[in-house]
Design an enzyme around this catalytic site. Structure first.
Site, PDB file in Angstrom:
ATOM      1  N   SER A   1     -11.890   0.634  16.897  1.00 48.50           N
ATOM      2  CA  SER A   1     -12.542  -0.450  16.282  1.00 48.50           C
ATOM      3  C   SER A   1     -13.097  -1.312  17.524  1.00 48.50           C
ATOM      4  O   SER A   1     -12.417  -1.305  18.631  1.00 48.50           O
ATOM      5  CB  SER A   1     -11.339  -1.310  15.811  1.00 48.50           C
ATOM      6  OG  SER A   1     -10.805  -0.820  14.530  1.00 48.50           O
TER       7      SER A   1
ATOM      8  N   LYS B   1      -8.210  -7.607   6.293  1.00 51.50           N
ATOM      9  CA  LYS B   1      -7.953  -7.679   7.759  1.00 51.50           C
ATOM     10  C   LYS B   1      -8.544  -9.065   8.272  1.00 51.50           C
ATOM     11  O   LYS B   1      -9.666  -9.331   7.730  1.00 51.50           O
ATOM     12  CB  LYS B   1      -8.856  -6.440   8.268  1.00 51.50           C
ATOM     13  CG  LYS B   1      -8.302  -6.183   9.797  1.00 51.50           C
ATOM     14  CD  LYS B   1      -8.941  -4.852  10.213  1.00 51.50           C
ATOM     15  CE  LYS B   1      -8.841  -4.615  11.656  1.00 51.50           C
ATOM     16  NZ  LYS B   1      -8.958  -3.588  12.123  1.00 51.50           N
TER      17      LYS B   1
ATOM     18  N   ARG C   1      -3.680   3.625   6.397  1.00 52.38           N
ATOM     19  CA  ARG C   1      -3.357   2.505   6.812  1.00 52.38           C
ATOM     20  C   ARG C   1      -1.946   1.875   6.408  1.00 52.38           C
ATOM     21  O   ARG C   1      -2.164   1.526   5.069  1.00 52.38           O
ATOM     22  CB  ARG C   1      -4.385   1.653   6.982  1.00 52.38           C
ATOM     23  CG  ARG C   1      -4.339   0.202   7.652  1.00 52.38           C
ATOM     24  CD  ARG C   1      -5.435  -0.502   7.599  1.00 52.38           C
ATOM     25  NE  ARG C   1      -5.641  -1.698   8.859  1.00 52.38           N
ATOM     26  CZ  ARG C   1      -5.261  -3.073   8.172  1.00 52.38           C
ATOM     27  NH1 ARG C   1      -4.925  -3.194   7.177  1.00 52.38           N
ATOM     28  NH2 ARG C   1      -5.058  -3.939   9.304  1.00 52.38           N
TER      29      ARG C   1
END
Length: 213
Positions: free
Chosen positions: A115, A144, A46
């Site tokens: 997600s 996040k 990521r």
């Protein structure tokens, strides 16, 4: 090895999402390698704010490492990077490339994760070709921004879809047991490994806690 040939379904049990946080490449790769030796079963790269050239470079290095251990490498969001390095899959969020388009782009042989924090989003993701759902946040997290979902709703999501659900958000070895009796297929961790002084030991402990659910 160009890509993994899966004779069995991917093992999502200990799912590492990386956070380089200005670490040098060698240090970053060492952390990931130690985590794999400790029990990590799948890795997601990521890189939200990394220029494309650097993203490609670190992705290629990481792919060489994960291939060495037959561990699937998933690229977050960037389908171009995933295709360029022949990653094992891609993970998209609700504000990223739509799952059905992502599936068309990566083909049927790659892993597609999506997600989904609601039942509706989870069902849509499954319909559009997702192989697994990442659902949360289970606990607050600094990596996040996402609202937390309660355990009863997480169970509903798990019961509504026919694909694996991985718990995401703020998980560590002290709170994994809250997922007991949910039939979760994996736990996704970031800081519990990436910021650990001993990534291998942390991964081992996390995997042990998950296996005891």
């Amino acid at each position: 090895m160009d890509k993994l040939e899966y004779t069995t379904k991917p093992n999502y049990s200990l799912y590492l999402v990386t956070d380089r946080n200005n670490k040098k490449d060698e240090e970053f790769l060492k952390i990931v390698e130690e985590s794999i030796l400790g029990g990590v079963t799948i890795v997601q790269l990521r890189e939200k704010d990394t220029p494309t050239g650097k993203f490609y470079d670190i992705a290629l290095k990481l792919k060489n490492l994960t291939s060495k251990y037959d561990i699937p490498l998933i690229i977050n969001d960037r389908l171009d990077i995933a295709l360029a390095i022949d990653a094992d899959g891609v993970h998209v969020g609700q504000s990223d490339m739509p799952a059905n388009i992502a599936r068309k782009m990566v083909g049927e042989d790659k892993i597609l994760g999506v997600s989904a924090a609601t039942i509706s989003d989870a069902l849509t993701a499954e319909k559009h070709g997702a192989d697994y759902i990442g659902s949360g946040a289970i606990f607050p997290t600094d990596t996040k921004e996402a609202e937390c979902i309660d355990m009863s709703y997480l169970k509903e999501i798990i019961n509504k879809v026919n694909i694996p659900v991985v718990a995401i958000g703020g998980l560590n070895e002290n709170n994994i047991n809250s997922l007991k009796d949910t039939d979760i297929k994996g736990i996704s961790v970031v800081s519990a490994i990436m910021n650990s002084m001993d990534p291998k030991k942390s991964a081992t402990r996390l995997k042990k806690e998950y296996d005891h659910l």
